[in-house]
Design a protein around this motif. Structure first.
Motif, PDB file in Angstrom:
ATOM      1  N   SER A 431      10.358   4.249 -31.957  1.00  0.00           N
ATOM      2  CA  SER A 431       8.949   4.339 -31.546  1.00  0.00           C
ATOM      3  C   SER A 431       8.644   5.718 -30.972  1.00  0.00           C
ATOM      4  O   SER A 431       7.712   5.882 -30.193  1.00  0.00           O
ATOM      5  CB  SER A 431       8.627   3.256 -30.504  1.00  0.00           C
ATOM      6  OG  SER A 431       9.483   3.377 -29.375  1.00  0.00           O
ATOM      7  N   GLY A 436       3.255   5.719 -30.039  1.00  0.00           N
ATOM      8  CA  GLY A 436       4.196   4.679 -29.636  1.00  0.00           C
ATOM      9  C   GLY A 436       4.433   3.606 -30.676  1.00  0.00           C
ATOM     10  O   GLY A 436       5.131   2.620 -30.412  1.00  0.00           O
ATOM     11  N   ASN A 437       3.883   3.781 -31.883  1.00  0.00           N
ATOM     12  CA  ASN A 437       4.081   2.782 -32.944  1.00  0.00           C
ATOM     13  C   ASN A 437       5.545   2.787 -33.397  1.00  0.00           C
ATOM     14  O   ASN A 437       6.197   3.831 -33.377  1.00  0.00           O
ATOM     15  CB  ASN A 437       3.161   3.109 -34.126  1.00  0.00           C
ATOM     16  CG  ASN A 437       2.967   1.924 -35.046  1.00  0.00           C
ATOM     17  OD1 ASN A 437       3.296   0.800 -34.707  1.00  0.00           O
ATOM     18  ND2 ASN A 437       2.430   2.176 -36.235  1.00  0.00           N
ATOM     19  N   THR A 438       6.054   1.626 -33.781  1.00  0.00           N
ATOM     20  CA  THR A 438       7.459   1.510 -34.188  1.00  0.00           C
ATOM     21  C   THR A 438       7.598   1.632 -35.698  1.00  0.00           C
ATOM     22  O   THR A 438       6.882   0.972 -36.456  1.00  0.00           O
ATOM     23  CB  THR A 438       8.051   0.161 -33.720  1.00  0.00           C
ATOM     24  OG1 THR A 438       7.999   0.109 -32.291  1.00  0.00           O
ATOM     25  CG2 THR A 438       9.498   0.025 -34.167  1.00  0.00           C
ATOM     26  N   TYR A 439       8.540   2.473 -36.118  1.00  0.00           N
ATOM     27  CA  TYR A 439       8.835   2.655 -37.537  1.00  0.00           C
ATOM     28  C   TYR A 439      10.211   2.060 -37.851  1.00  0.00           C
ATOM     29  O   TYR A 439      11.221   2.503 -37.308  1.00  0.00           O
ATOM     30  CB  TYR A 439       8.820   4.132 -37.906  1.00  0.00           C
ATOM     31  CG  TYR A 439       9.390   4.431 -39.273  1.00  0.00           C
ATOM     32  CD1 TYR A 439       8.888   3.795 -40.407  1.00  0.00           C
ATOM     33  CD2 TYR A 439      10.426   5.349 -39.438  1.00  0.00           C
ATOM     34  CE1 TYR A 439       9.421   4.056 -41.672  1.00  0.00           C
ATOM     35  CE2 TYR A 439      10.951   5.629 -40.694  1.00  0.00           C
ATOM     36  CZ  TYR A 439      10.444   4.977 -41.797  1.00  0.00           C
ATOM     37  OH  TYR A 439      10.969   5.247 -43.054  1.00  0.00           O
ATOM     38  N   TYR A 447       5.228  -1.684 -41.718  1.00  0.00           N
ATOM     39  CA  TYR A 447       4.858  -0.417 -41.075  1.00  0.00           C
ATOM     40  C   TYR A 447       3.498   0.065 -41.563  1.00  0.00           C
ATOM     41  O   TYR A 447       2.638   0.440 -40.761  1.00  0.00           O
ATOM     42  CB  TYR A 447       5.936   0.629 -41.350  1.00  0.00           C
ATOM     43  CG  TYR A 447       5.697   1.956 -40.655  1.00  0.00           C
ATOM     44  CD1 TYR A 447       5.628   2.040 -39.270  1.00  0.00           C
ATOM     45  CD2 TYR A 447       5.547   3.122 -41.398  1.00  0.00           C
ATOM     46  CE1 TYR A 447       5.419   3.261 -38.634  1.00  0.00           C
ATOM     47  CE2 TYR A 447       5.352   4.346 -40.778  1.00  0.00           C
ATOM     48  CZ  TYR A 447       5.285   4.412 -39.395  1.00  0.00           C
ATOM     49  OH  TYR A 447       5.080   5.628 -38.775  1.00  0.00           O
TER      50      TYR A 447
END
Length: 461
Positions: A431, A436-439, A447
């Protein structure tokens, strides 16, 4: 004959070291090991021509040549500057170049069907980070009041595009479209500036099969400008900001025409940037040559990430046949700092990474990220099943070549065995993004669907 000359030179060098005393015995063992038949490769094509664009991150090519790492592998390499990224791609595909410094997205797009199609492979990742987003002085003066300040009165970083949003509205209300530059439609820069803008709710535009300008529904009009021309284009007022690699952000500071507001380290920490690319045909016909090239480039990356070597690297890159920028401009980012507003120089030891954090290894997960962005923005116009992402990248990214090269370097004493990652090619989910997005590269559709702006796909595919 070449082998005799090489061994004669090695013998003379060893005699000289013995005469000088000191660490001759240790060096003798290292050289004997490096010259041992067990580690030699039969080079199919020793005379090679490689291309690059005048950017700091072409450094592994310059260093491999200038420090003799190519020659150590029996390779005689010419390194030639190219005018733009399209020219780089075309000349590699057409065989005029044996390989080149290239945007990470270029071999991926060629394999995924966007733009010119070809079978290209990446055995080596050239660097991490290295880009920035710069705006004109006028835009910065309007952004700055929207940026939180630290206790020292200076802007707090990272600066998000939220600070730019009211400026874009002001331009729109006065009838002026807000224009920014990036270096190529499938460049890291295009995806980074889009990511930065979209994270603040600013629509950067969509592509379709029939519209490849990428400006559908755009609140910011993104267009292509070759990297060395970015500062002049900004100064002329043709664009109001841009995303580019070094030294062209620091050049704007140096010339007093613009202010870098964020780096791609802050958009995606330790993101992959450029790759070294050859055609699949070249690699199939010259497998040992491909391994030897990769060996030399890995050694160059390692040399570059030893801090005491950075000043020498700056001198080499400043040479006109390479980047050709002033040493002071190159040193701003290459020696562990980065200057934002003039006089606001901050420590950024990982702005340019060439070897640490397994930077040279071509991770599948890095490539899959580019595929997700191509789909997100419509460059891949139709939804694909999740396994398509894995299968597509495994035809392009070639960690098997990297591993063969690295294992030889371990045997020769050039790198420690601990520098070879134990991996299936996929990094853990992260992240480390500005929003702060999770990949998670093993869930590409999830995603893609996690973003408010961009295409959405059926998760059952």
């Amino acid at each position: 004959m070449k082998s005799i000359v090489k061994k004669t030179f090695a013998t003379l060098l060893l005699l000289a070291m013995v005469a000088c005393g000191g660490k001759a015995e240790k060096k003798s063992k290292e050289m004997a090991q490096a010259d041992s038949p067990a580690s030699s490769l039969e080079i199919e094509k020793p005379q090679l021509t490689f291309g690059f664009i005048k950017l700091t991150d072409m450094a592994p090519l310059a260093i491999a040549k200038e420090k003799g790492f190519f020659e150590d592998e029996g390779l005689f390499v010419s390194v030639e500057a190219q005018s733009n990224w399209k020219n780089v791609l075309d000349r590699v595909i057409d065989g005029q170049l044996d390989g080149s410094h290239m945007l990470s997205g270029q071999p991926i797009a060629a394999g995924a069907g966007f733009g010119r199609q070809a079978e290209l492979v990446t055995p080596f990742s050239m660097d991490l980070n290295g880009n920035g987003i710069t705006v004109s002085n006028d835009v910065w003066s309007k952004m700055k009041p929207n940026v939180p300040k630290g206790t020292n009165g200076k802007p707090e970083h990272p600066i998000k595009a939220d600070a730019l949003k009211p400026v874009i509205s002001e331009y729109k209300n006065s009838g002026k479209p807000f224009k920014m530059g990036m270096v190529f439609p499938v460049s890291t820069h295009n995806y980074e500036i889009r990511y930065w803008l979209a994270a603040a709710g600013i629509h950067p535009g969509m592509y379709t099969a029939d519209n490849v300008q990428g400006q559908i529904d755009a609140e910011v009009l993104l267009s292509v400008t070759p990297p060395p021309q970015m500062p002049a284009t900004l100064e002329a007022g043709t664009i109001y900001g841009y995303c580019v690699g070094e030294p062209w952000n620091q050049q704007a500071v140096f010339k007093g025409i613009g202010v870098p507001v964020t780096t791609n380290y802050d958009i995606w920490k330790n993101n992959p940037e450029k790759v070294f690319v050859m055609t699949k045909k070249f690699v199939d016909e010259n497998p040992n040559t491909a391994i030897a090239v990769t060996k030399a480039l890995i050694r160059a990356g390692k040399w570059l990430d030893e801090p005491e070597n950075r000043p020498e690297a700056v001198k080499i890159l400043s040479m006109p046949q390479y980047v050709g920028a002033d040493e002071v401009v190159l040193a701003n980012s290459m020696t562990g700092t980065f200057e934002f507003e003039k006089g606001d120089k901050r420590s950024m030891p990982d702005f340019n990474v060439f070897y640490k954090y397994n930077a040279t290894y071509p991770f599948y997960s890095d490539g899959v990220w580019f595929l997700t962005q191509m789909r997100r923005w419509g460059q891949i116009p139709e939804a694909k099943p999740a396994d398509w992402y894995d299968q597509t990248i495994k035809d392009i990214y070639r960690p098997d070549i990297w591993k063969k090269a690295a294992e030889l370097l371990v045997a020769e004493g050039h790198i420690p065995a601990s520098d070879i990652p134990v991996t299936d090619g996929y990094k853990p989910a992260t992240s480390d993004f500005i929003d702060g997005n999770t990949y998670d590269a093993k869930d590409p559709i999830g995603y893609i669907n996690s973003f408010e702006i961009g295409n959405k796909d059926d998760s059952s595919l």
